[in-house]
Design a protein around this motif. Structure first.
Motif, mmCIF file in Angstrom:
data_model
loop_
_atom_site.group_PDB
_atom_site.id
_atom_site.type_symbol
_atom_site.label_atom_id
_atom_site.label_comp_id
_atom_site.label_asym_id
_atom_site.label_seq_id
_atom_site.Cartn_x
_atom_site.Cartn_y
_atom_site.Cartn_z
ATOM 1 N N PRO A 163 0.813 -1.218 0.000
ATOM 2 C CA PRO A 163 0.000 0.000 0.000
ATOM 3 C C PRO A 163 0.846 1.268 0.000
ATOM 4 C CG PRO A 163 0.016 -0.979 2.191
ATOM 5 C CD PRO A 163 0.795 -1.919 1.302
ATOM 6 N N GLY A 164 0.296 2.305 -0.585
ATOM 7 C CA GLY A 164 1.016 3.579 -0.650
ATOM 8 C C GLY A 164 0.065 4.766 -0.569
ATOM 9 N N LEU A 165 0.577 5.907 -0.984
ATOM 10 C CA LEU A 165 -0.160 7.170 -0.849
ATOM 11 C C LEU A 165 -1.570 7.115 -1.458
ATOM 12 C CD1 LEU A 165 0.142 10.200 0.054
ATOM 13 C CD2 LEU A 165 0.838 10.677 -2.310
ATOM 14 N N ALA A 166 -1.676 6.538 -2.657
ATOM 15 C CA ALA A 166 -2.988 6.506 -3.312
ATOM 16 C C ALA A 166 -3.958 5.609 -2.537
ATOM 17 C CB ALA A 166 -2.842 6.006 -4.751
ATOM 18 N N ASP A 167 -3.447 4.504 -1.991
ATOM 19 C CA ASP A 167 -4.322 3.611 -1.221
ATOM 20 C C ASP A 167 -4.820 4.283 0.052
ATOM 21 O OD1 ASP A 167 -3.839 1.121 -2.896
ATOM 22 O OD2 ASP A 167 -1.814 1.728 -2.341
ATOM 23 N N LEU A 168 -3.966 5.090 0.661
ATOM 24 C CA LEU A 168 -4.379 5.806 1.877
ATOM 25 C C LEU A 168 -5.575 6.701 1.566
ATOM 26 C CD1 LEU A 168 -0.819 6.756 3.179
ATOM 27 C CD2 LEU A 168 -2.382 5.114 4.245
ATOM 28 N N CYS A 169 -5.500 7.402 0.439
ATOM 29 C CA CYS A 169 -6.600 8.315 0.070
ATOM 30 C C CYS A 169 -7.842 7.535 -0.337
ATOM 31 C CB CYS A 169 -6.154 9.240 -1.062
ATOM 32 S SG CYS A 169 -4.848 10.374 -0.544
ATOM 33 N N LEU A 170 -7.623 6.475 -1.115
ATOM 34 C CA LEU A 170 -8.773 5.666 -1.562
ATOM 35 C C LEU A 170 -9.469 5.013 -0.364
ATOM 36 C CD1 LEU A 170 -10.440 4.433 -3.840
ATOM 37 C CD2 LEU A 170 -8.777 2.577 -3.969
ATOM 38 N N PHE A 171 -8.682 4.455 0.509
ATOM 39 C CA PHE A 171 -9.245 3.779 1.683
ATOM 40 C C PHE A 171 -10.108 4.746 2.500
ATOM 41 C CE2 PHE A 171 -8.958 2.550 6.175
ATOM 42 C CZ PHE A 171 -9.494 1.275 6.113
ATOM 43 N N ALA A 172 -9.564 5.915 2.759
ATOM 44 C CA ALA A 172 -10.292 6.889 3.585
ATOM 45 C C ALA A 172 -11.580 7.334 2.898
ATOM 46 C CB ALA A 172 -9.390 8.087 3.876
ATOM 47 N N GLN A 173 -11.513 7.514 1.586
ATOM 48 C CA GLN A 173 -12.708 7.953 0.861
ATOM 49 C C GLN A 173 -13.786 6.870 0.872
ATOM 50 O OE1 GLN A 173 -13.298 11.100 -0.613
ATOM 51 N NE2 GLN A 173 -15.370 10.248 -0.638
ATOM 52 N N VAL A 174 -13.387 5.624 0.621
ATOM 53 C CA VAL A 174 -14.381 4.536 0.590
ATOM 54 C C VAL A 174 -14.982 4.324 1.984
ATOM 55 C CG1 VAL A 174 -14.772 2.078 0.085
ATOM 56 C CG2 VAL A 174 -13.308 3.441 -1.419
ATOM 57 N N ALA A 175 -14.135 4.452 2.999
ATOM 58 C CA ALA A 175 -14.653 4.320 4.369
ATOM 59 C C ALA A 175 -15.692 5.409 4.627
ATOM 60 C CB ALA A 175 -13.512 4.400 5.379
ATOM 61 N N ASN A 176 -15.430 6.598 4.164
ATOM 62 C CA ASN A 176 -16.356 7.717 4.352
ATOM 63 C C ASN A 176 -17.640 7.521 3.534
ATOM 64 O OD1 ASN A 176 -16.997 10.116 5.569
ATOM 65 N ND2 ASN A 176 -15.972 11.411 4.061
ATOM 66 N N ASN A 177 -17.487 6.926 2.351
ATOM 67 C CA ASN A 177 -18.655 6.689 1.482
ATOM 68 C C ASN A 177 -19.728 5.859 2.173
ATOM 69 O OD1 ASN A 177 -17.268 7.953 -0.555
ATOM 70 N ND2 ASN A 177 -16.871 6.103 -1.759
ATOM 71 N N ARG A 178 -19.296 5.022 3.134
ATOM 72 C CA ARG A 178 -20.261 4.141 3.798
ATOM 73 C C ARG A 178 -21.376 4.932 4.456
ATOM 74 N NH1 ARG A 178 -16.514 0.915 7.841
ATOM 75 N NH2 ARG A 178 -15.994 3.071 8.271
ATOM 76 N N ARG A 179 -21.045 6.134 4.917
ATOM 77 C CA ARG A 179 -22.047 6.950 5.633
ATOM 78 C C ARG A 179 -23.092 7.519 4.688
ATOM 79 N NH1 ARG A 179 -19.270 11.573 7.689
ATOM 80 N NH2 ARG A 179 -21.236 12.135 8.647
ATOM 81 N N PHE A 180 -22.788 7.518 3.384
ATOM 82 C CA PHE A 180 -23.678 8.190 2.439
ATOM 83 C C PHE A 180 -24.241 7.225 1.395
ATOM 84 C CE2 PHE A 180 -21.098 11.491 4.301
ATOM 85 C CZ PHE A 180 -22.015 12.515 4.520
ATOM 86 N N ASP A 181 -24.145 5.919 1.692
ATOM 87 C CA ASP A 181 -24.727 4.901 0.803
ATOM 88 C C ASP A 181 -24.270 5.016 -0.645
ATOM 89 O OD1 ASP A 181 -26.178 3.816 2.920
ATOM 90 O OD2 ASP A 181 -27.815 5.256 2.631
#
Ligand SMILES: N[C@@H](CCC(=O)N[C@@H](CS)C(=O)NCC(=O)O)C(=O)O
Length: 215
Positions: A163-181
Motif C-alpha cells: 500500500p502507498g499514498l494513493a491507497d491511503l486516500c482511496l481507503f479513507a474515501q471509501v470508508a467515508n462513502n459508507r455513511r452516504f450509501d
C-alpha cells in the motif's frame, strides 16, 4: 515529546494520516476534536494550525504540520520504510495523481463545512446533502476505476503489492462513502483495493469506528 495527531475520528483526511503512521509503525498520541461542536475552530487549535482543519501532526520538537498529503510525504521522507511512493519518478507522479484525484478533487467538495453550508445557509434537506455527496464521488470514481482497471502496475493495491499514498486516500474515501450509501458495486477495482487494505491492521486500526475517541 512524542508525535501528537490532532484529529477527529470520522475525518477522512485524519484516516489517511492515521493509516500512514500505522504503516510506518510510528507511535503517536491523539488529541481529538469534535467537528460538529466546532472544536477545530477553538483558539487553542487555531494557534497550532491556523487553517483550522484536521489533521495536524505535532512533531517531537513541537512544530506542527497541517495538510494530510504533506504530512504523509514528510513521514515518508523521514521514515522511508516501508515506502509509500515508488522510486521511479514517473511512477511517483502517477501515484500522486491518483491520490490527488481523491484528496484534491473529491474530498474538498464533500468536506463537512461544505455539507454544513448546503444544509444550513442554502437550506438543503438531508436527502439533498446525501445526493450531493454521492454526485461528487460518482464524478470522481469512474475515471479512477477506469485508470486503475487498465493499469498493469495495479495489483493488490493501486501500485503493486504494497500500500502507498494513493491507497491511503482511496481507503479513507471509501470508508467515508459508507455513511452516504455510495453504490460501490459500480467500482469493483476500487472496492477490491479497499478490501485488500482491510486485510492490514494498519488500515483497520485507522477506521473511524476503531478510533479511541469514536462516538
Ligand atoms: N486538504 C486538507 C483537508 C483537511 C480537511 O478538510 N479536514 C476536514 C475533516 S476531513 C476538516 O477539518 N473539516 C472541518 C470543516 O469542514 O469545518 C488535508 O488533506 O488535510
Amino acid at each position: 515529546m512524542s508525535l501528537v495527531l490532532h484529529n477527529f475520528f470520522r475525518s477522512s483526511a485524519s484516516v489517511r494520516v492515521r493509516a500512514a503512521l500505522n504503516l510506518k509503525g510510528l507511535a503517536y498520541e491523539h488529541v481529538s476534536y469534535v467537528l460538529r461542536d466546532r472544536q477545530h475552530q477553538s483558539k487553542g487549535f487555531l494557534a497550532l494550525n491556523p487553517q483550522g482543519l484536521v489533521p495536524a501532526l505535532q512533531l517531537e520538537d513541537g512544530s506542527v504540520l497541517g495538510q494530510s498529503l504533506a504530512i504523509i510525504e514528510y513521514l515518508d521522507e523521514t521514515h522511508p520504510e516501508p515506502p509509500l511512493l515508488p522510486s521511479d519518478l514517473l511512477d511517483r507522479a502517477w501515484v500522486r495523481s491518483l491520490a490527488h484525484a481523491i484528496a484534491c478533487d473529491i474530498h474538498p467538495v464533500n468536506n463537512l463545512r461544505v455539507l454544513q453550508y448546503l444544509g444550513g445557509e442554502l437550506g438543503a434537506d438531508e436527502q439533498s446533502v446525501g445526493a450531493w455527496f454521492r454526485y461528487w464521488v460518482d464524478q470522481g470514481f469512474p475515471p479512477l476505476e477506469k485508470q486503475l482497471a487498465g493499469d498493469v502496475r495495479r495489483s493488490q493495491f493501486c501500485y503493486g503489492d504494497a500500500p502507498g499514498l494513493a491507497d491511503l486516500c482511496l481507503f479513507a474515501q471509501v470508508a467515508n462513502n459508507r455513511r452516504f450509501d455510495v453504490d460501490m458495486s459500480r467500482y469493483p477495482v476500487l472496492q477490491n483495493i479497499y478490501d485488500n487494505c482491510l486485510q492490514l491492521p494498519a488500515f483497520v486500526d485507522a477506521l473511524p469506528e476503531n478510533h479511541p475517541h469514536a462516538g
